[in-house]
Design a protein around this motif. Structure first.
Motif, PDB file in Angstrom:
ATOM      1  N   TYR A 242      19.158  55.555  24.215  1.00 50.26           N
ATOM      2  CA  TYR A 242      20.292  55.250  25.097  1.00 50.26           C
ATOM      3  C   TYR A 242      21.028  53.987  24.631  1.00 50.26           C
ATOM      4  O   TYR A 242      20.409  53.019  24.182  1.00 50.26           O
ATOM      5  N   TYR A 243      22.326  54.028  24.743  1.00 55.32           N
ATOM      6  CA  TYR A 243      23.152  52.854  24.561  1.00 55.32           C
ATOM      7  C   TYR A 243      24.376  52.983  25.463  1.00 55.32           C
ATOM      8  O   TYR A 243      24.736  54.079  25.909  1.00 55.32           O
ATOM      9  N   TYR A 244      24.997  51.861  25.706  1.00 51.29           N
ATOM     10  CA  TYR A 244      26.145  51.828  26.618  1.00 51.29           C
ATOM     11  C   TYR A 244      27.265  51.014  25.982  1.00 51.29           C
ATOM     12  O   TYR A 244      27.021  49.961  25.387  1.00 51.29           O
ATOM     13  N   ARG A 245      28.489  51.531  26.100  1.00 45.81           N
ATOM     14  CA  ARG A 245      29.660  50.827  25.598  1.00 45.81           C
ATOM     15  C   ARG A 245      30.694  50.745  26.717  1.00 45.81           C
ATOM     16  O   ARG A 245      31.191  51.767  27.182  1.00 45.81           O
ATOM     17  N   PRO A 246      31.021  49.534  27.187  1.00 41.62           N
ATOM     18  CA  PRO A 246      32.014  49.395  28.273  1.00 41.62           C
ATOM     19  C   PRO A 246      33.380  49.923  27.836  1.00 41.62           C
ATOM     20  O   PRO A 246      33.779  49.791  26.675  1.00 41.62           O
ATOM     21  N   SER A 247      34.095  50.499  28.799  1.00 42.64           N
ATOM     22  CA  SER A 247      35.411  51.069  28.478  1.00 42.64           C
ATOM     23  C   SER A 247      36.428  50.884  29.591  1.00 42.64           C
ATOM     24  O   SER A 247      37.586  51.262  29.414  1.00 42.64           O
ATOM     25  N   THR A 248      36.051  50.296  30.738  1.00 46.37           N
ATOM     26  CA  THR A 248      36.980  50.090  31.849  1.00 46.37           C
ATOM     27  C   THR A 248      37.288  48.592  31.966  1.00 46.37           C
ATOM     28  O   THR A 248      36.384  47.790  32.223  1.00 46.37           O
ATOM     29  N   VAL A 249      38.557  48.255  31.760  1.00 55.22           N
ATOM     30  CA  VAL A 249      38.988  46.855  31.743  1.00 55.22           C
ATOM     31  C   VAL A 249      39.472  46.464  33.131  1.00 55.22           C
ATOM     32  O   VAL A 249      40.213  47.202  33.781  1.00 55.22           O
ATOM     33  N   ILE A 250      39.057  45.274  33.587  1.00 52.07           N
ATOM     34  CA  ILE A 250      39.521  44.730  34.858  1.00 52.07           C
ATOM     35  C   ILE A 250      40.724  43.822  34.597  1.00 52.07           C
ATOM     36  O   ILE A 250      40.657  42.929  33.741  1.00 52.07           O
ATOM     37  N   SER A 251      41.785  44.058  35.310  1.00 55.78           N
ATOM     38  CA  SER A 251      42.996  43.250  35.151  1.00 55.78           C
ATOM     39  C   SER A 251      42.710  41.796  35.530  1.00 55.78           C
ATOM     40  O   SER A 251      42.142  41.521  36.591  1.00 55.78           O
ATOM     41  N   LEU A 252      43.121  40.870  34.673  1.00 56.79           N
ATOM     42  CA  LEU A 252      42.883  39.460  34.946  1.00 56.79           C
ATOM     43  C   LEU A 252      43.740  38.967  36.111  1.00 56.79           C
ATOM     44  O   LEU A 252      43.320  38.098  36.880  1.00 56.79           O
ATOM     45  N   ALA A 253      44.946  39.530  36.243  1.00 55.65           N
ATOM     46  CA  ALA A 253      45.793  39.157  37.383  1.00 55.65           C
ATOM     47  C   ALA A 253      45.157  39.619  38.691  1.00 55.65           C
ATOM     48  O   ALA A 253      45.133  38.878  39.684  1.00 55.65           O
ATOM     49  N   ALA A 254      44.627  40.843  38.711  1.00 53.01           N
ATOM     50  CA  ALA A 254      43.957  41.354  39.907  1.00 53.01           C
ATOM     51  C   ALA A 254      42.670  40.586  40.171  1.00 53.01           C
ATOM     52  O   ALA A 254      42.285  40.369  41.320  1.00 53.01           O
ATOM     53  N   LEU A 255      42.002  40.189  39.101  1.00 50.87           N
ATOM     54  CA  LEU A 255      40.775  39.421  39.258  1.00 50.87           C
ATOM     55  C   LEU A 255      41.038  38.130  40.027  1.00 50.87           C
ATOM     56  O   LEU A 255      40.317  37.786  40.974  1.00 50.87           O
ATOM     57  N   VAL A 256      42.080  37.400  39.637  1.00 55.37           N
ATOM     58  CA  VAL A 256      42.396  36.130  40.289  1.00 55.37           C
ATOM     59  C   VAL A 256      42.851  36.360  41.727  1.00 55.37           C
ATOM     60  O   VAL A 256      42.545  35.572  42.620  1.00 55.37           O
ATOM     61  N   GLU A 257      43.555  37.442  41.964  1.00 57.94           N
ATOM     62  CA  GLU A 257      44.078  37.712  43.313  1.00 57.94           C
ATOM     63  C   GLU A 257      42.960  38.045  44.296  1.00 57.94           C
ATOM     64  O   GLU A 257      43.046  37.711  45.477  1.00 57.94           O
ATOM     65  N   HIS A 258      41.899  38.705  43.829  1.00 56.66           N
ATOM     66  CA  HIS A 258      40.786  39.108  44.701  1.00 56.66           C
ATOM     67  C   HIS A 258      39.498  38.447  44.210  1.00 56.66           C
ATOM     68  O   HIS A 258      38.505  39.116  43.906  1.00 56.66           O
ATOM     69  N   LEU A 259      39.502  37.119  44.148  1.00 59.35           N
ATOM     70  CA  LEU A 259      38.383  36.376  43.589  1.00 59.35           C
ATOM     71  C   LEU A 259      37.624  35.638  44.690  1.00 59.35           C
ATOM     72  O   LEU A 259      38.223  34.998  45.555  1.00 59.35           O
ATOM     73  N   PHE A 260      36.299  35.736  44.638  1.00 63.20           N
ATOM     74  CA  PHE A 260      35.423  35.070  45.596  1.00 63.20           C
ATOM     75  C   PHE A 260      34.356  34.283  44.830  1.00 63.20           C
ATOM     76  O   PHE A 260      34.112  34.528  43.645  1.00 63.20           O
ATOM     77  N   LEU A 261      33.719  33.364  45.524  1.00 63.48           N
ATOM     78  CA  LEU A 261      32.636  32.584  44.943  1.00 63.48           C
ATOM     79  C   LEU A 261      31.385  32.766  45.794  1.00 63.48           C
ATOM     80  O   LEU A 261      31.453  32.777  47.025  1.00 63.48           O
ATOM     81  N   ARG A 262      30.255  32.897  45.110  1.00 58.46           N
ATOM     82  CA  ARG A 262      28.972  32.993  45.803  1.00 58.46           C
ATOM     83  C   ARG A 262      27.982  32.037  45.138  1.00 58.46           C
ATOM     84  O   ARG A 262      27.251  32.415  44.225  1.00 58.46           O
ATOM     85  N   PRO A 263      27.977  30.777  45.569  1.00 64.82           N
ATOM     86  CA  PRO A 263      27.185  29.751  44.882  1.00 64.82           C
ATOM     87  C   PRO A 263      25.697  30.071  44.810  1.00 64.82           C
ATOM     88  O   PRO A 263      25.039  29.748  43.818  1.00 64.82           O
ATOM     89  N   ARG A 264      25.158  30.696  45.835  1.00 67.15           N
ATOM     90  CA  ARG A 264      23.719  30.972  45.842  1.00 67.15           C
ATOM     91  C   ARG A 264      23.334  31.944  44.729  1.00 67.15           C
ATOM     92  O   ARG A 264      22.222  31.906  44.214  1.00 67.15           O
TER      93      ARG A 264
END
Length: 598
Positions: A242-264
């Motif tokens: 088995y091997y895995y190759r990522p192929s779905t890109v997350i938009s960086l603009a959308a990432l910043v718009e829906h960004l949260f922090l979980r310090p724990r």
């Protein structure tokens, strides 16, 4: 490597996509389903792309079982252009909602100048396991220092206004100097459009606390490319081929718009975490994290600075958060399959961009892609695959070094430190395979701003910040900065305080003392006699009685004192009487005056 190329099935067909091949989200979802994997459109952000910063390095959350073995992950067949771009493999992260592990896919990373990647790892603690975060260390450092726990942070934000709208606040932190912690105060500094300041912080490990000195990183748009996390069903990934190759890109603009922090959990999270129960589980919206005093969000701070001329920018962020919290149907979907249905519906709110999650092949064929991509040939693929394994091996070495327990709190090396303090444990390390290259091109185009050196302060952890002149966490930046800013050297304190006392005290006091003391010695002595009886008496006795007495007095001081005291008390009285007798004589003459009058 043959086992990777010989793997059959729908997943292999999807992984070998070229810019001209199949490019629909449905194909990606189908390929992942064939592997027993589900592509997610929310979840943790790879630590190598962005890391949370807490003012207090609290221990990470414990999980009930060990993480699976790392899966074989191949780099995608498209990469961002650039000589300093590197592939950093993924790792397992805990999903407490699903009570299982999910795979955080690897990333293409434009390596921060002068830094090297230290991969995170899972640490066993009895029947539970804890995630130890990765971090970007100084590339010039060849050893790791494990320190004792730092004091509670004094950072409370600025107490003075910014010098200009181009300045941003750089928070303070504790720094280890000469067997103790010293406070490095926060300060205002001019921000840079293409660079994000990552302040100093600490990473907690089983062996001690690792200090990560502050550095400049690329802004989010220039950091590289992140891929969607994956949830596996069953143990399909444990197959030997088995091997895995990522192929779905997350938009960086959308990432910043829906960004949260979980310090724990030591991670940023993207996607739908708007429901109230997520806040109770330790998820913080970007706009509320720093304002609540929990820590510092470099990404939000930089975006706020970038919109400094828009007075409503922060308010709109809060309004968007409330909108998604109150409208569940408008939030970003949780999986790639649900995202397909979300985009196909009519009348939906357009706040969620349709390019939130996009197949890599589709981005490579698009002319509107903001990231310039280039194809990865077979030779590069082999080198990148080897490079990924080297990073994993390096991470395993870090795990072994960090698993040793820390020294006892009262253990001090001979001749160093003080009781109750521990000396740092220094461990030699090899250079990370993911280290920024100091190329001529990088030196010309990607040179970060020069870091400002701030003088550390010897402040006790228990001291209050409210004392005048002792506010290292809020507004002391004008005081330690004069060494680096010529315009700030003539401050108020150098002009006022040092000059006045230096001119008055040494000039007036030494001249007045020798002149006044010899003239006034005989007059104040009788007034000071009741207070300084033993001192003036030896001076008067050698004149009237004898010279050997003062020699015997220092030897027989305790014995002659009771004998001399009754004699010395009446003696000063008759001494004064003979002086006043001539003045009192007229009183006796008046009585005899009658005889003379006759």
């Amino acid at each position: 490597m043959l086992r990777f190329l010989a793997r059959p099935g729908l997943a292999a067909a999807a992984m070998l996509l070229s810019p001209g091949g199949l490019s629909s989200r449905a194909a990606d979802a189908l390929a992942a389903a064939g592997d027993g994997a589900e592509v997610l459109t929310r979840g943790p952000v790879h630590e190598g792309f962005a890391a949370t910063i807490s003012f207090k390095p609290i221990p990470g959350m414990m999980v009930p079982r060990a993480a699976p073995a790392l899966i074989e992950e191949l780099p995608p067949d498209q990469r961002p252009a650039g000589d300093n771009v590197s592939w950093i493999p993924g790792y397992w992260a805990w999903d407490d909602e699903g009570n299982n592990f999910i795979w955080v896919s690897g990333i293409w990373r434009n390596l921060p100048p002068g830094r090297q990647w230290m991969p995170g790892y899972w640490s066993g603690a009895g029947s539970e396991f804890q995630w130890i975060s990765g971090y970007w260390a100084d590339a010039a450092v060849d050893e790791v220092e494990y320190l004792s726990e730092p004091p509670e942070s004094r950072e409370a934000g600025p107490n003075v206004k910014a010098p200009s709208r181009d300045h941003t606040w750089m928070p303070g932190s504790w720094a280890w100097r000469e067997s103790r912690y010293l406070w490095r105060p926060g300060y205002w500094d001019v921000n840079q459009p293409d660079w994000v300041w990552v302040p100093s912080y600490y990473v907690r490990t089983p062996r001690g606390y690792v200090y990560v000195d502050g550095y400049y990183d690329y802004n989010v748009a220039r950091r590289g490319m992140i891929f969607a996390p994956v949830r596996f069903s069953g143990n399909y990934y444990e197959r030997p081929d088995y091997y895995y190759r990522p192929s779905t890109v997350i938009s960086l603009a959308a990432l910043v718009e829906h960004l949260f922090l979980r310090p724990r959990h030591r991670h940023y999270y993207f996607g739908d975490y708007y429901a109230p129960e997520y806040r109770r589980s330790g998820y913080y919206a970007s706009y509320s994290y720093y304002s609540g005093g929990h820590g510092y969000d470099p990404i939000y701070a930089h975006n706020r600075w970038s919109h400094r001329d828009d007075d409503r920018w922060e308010r709109r962020n809060e309004e968007n958060f409330r909108f998604y919290r109150e409208n569940q149907d408008e939030r970003p979907p949780h999986t790639l399959a649900a995202f397909e249905q979300f985009n196909a519906r009519t009348g939906k709110d357009r706040r969620v961009d349709a390019g939130f999650a996009t197949p890599l092949a589709q981005l490579a064929a698009s002319k509107e892609n903001p990231i310039q991509l280039k194809a990865v040939n077979e030779d590069e693929r082999l080198q990148l695959t080897k490079h990924g394994r080297e990073i994993r091996d390096f991470g395993d070495q870090r795990r072994k070094l960090g698993m040793k327990p820390a020294a006892a709190p009262d253990t001090v090396q001979p001749g160093k430190g003080a009781p109750g303090k521990t000396e740092p444990v220094r461990v030699k390390i090899q250079r990370s395979p993911a280290a920024a290259k100091a190329t001529e091109q990088a030196a010309k185009e990607d040179t970060p701003p020069k870091r400002r050196e701030i003088t550390v302060q010897d402040v006790k952890p228990g001291d209050k910040q409210d004392k005048p002149g002792d506010k290292p966490g809020r507004g002391d930046k004008p005081q330690p900065i004069p060494d680096t800013q010529p315009g700030d050297k003539p401050g108020r304190k150098p002009k006022g305080e040092p000059k006045d006392p230096s001119k008055l005290e040494p000039k007036d006091n030494p001249k007045a003392d020798p002149k006044m003391e010899p003239k006034r010695e005989p007059k104040p002595e009788p007034k000071a006699e009741p207070k300084r009886e033993p001192k003036p008496e030896p001076k008067a006795e050698p004149k009237r009685e004898s010279k050997p007495e003062p020699k015997a007095e220092p030897k027989r001081e305790p014995k002659p004192e009771p004998k001399a005291e009754p004699r010395r008390e009446p003696r000063p009285e008759p001494k004064a009487e003979p002086k006043r007798e001539p003045k009192a004589e007229p009183e006796d003459k008046d009585k005899k005056g009658g005889k003379s009058a006759r």
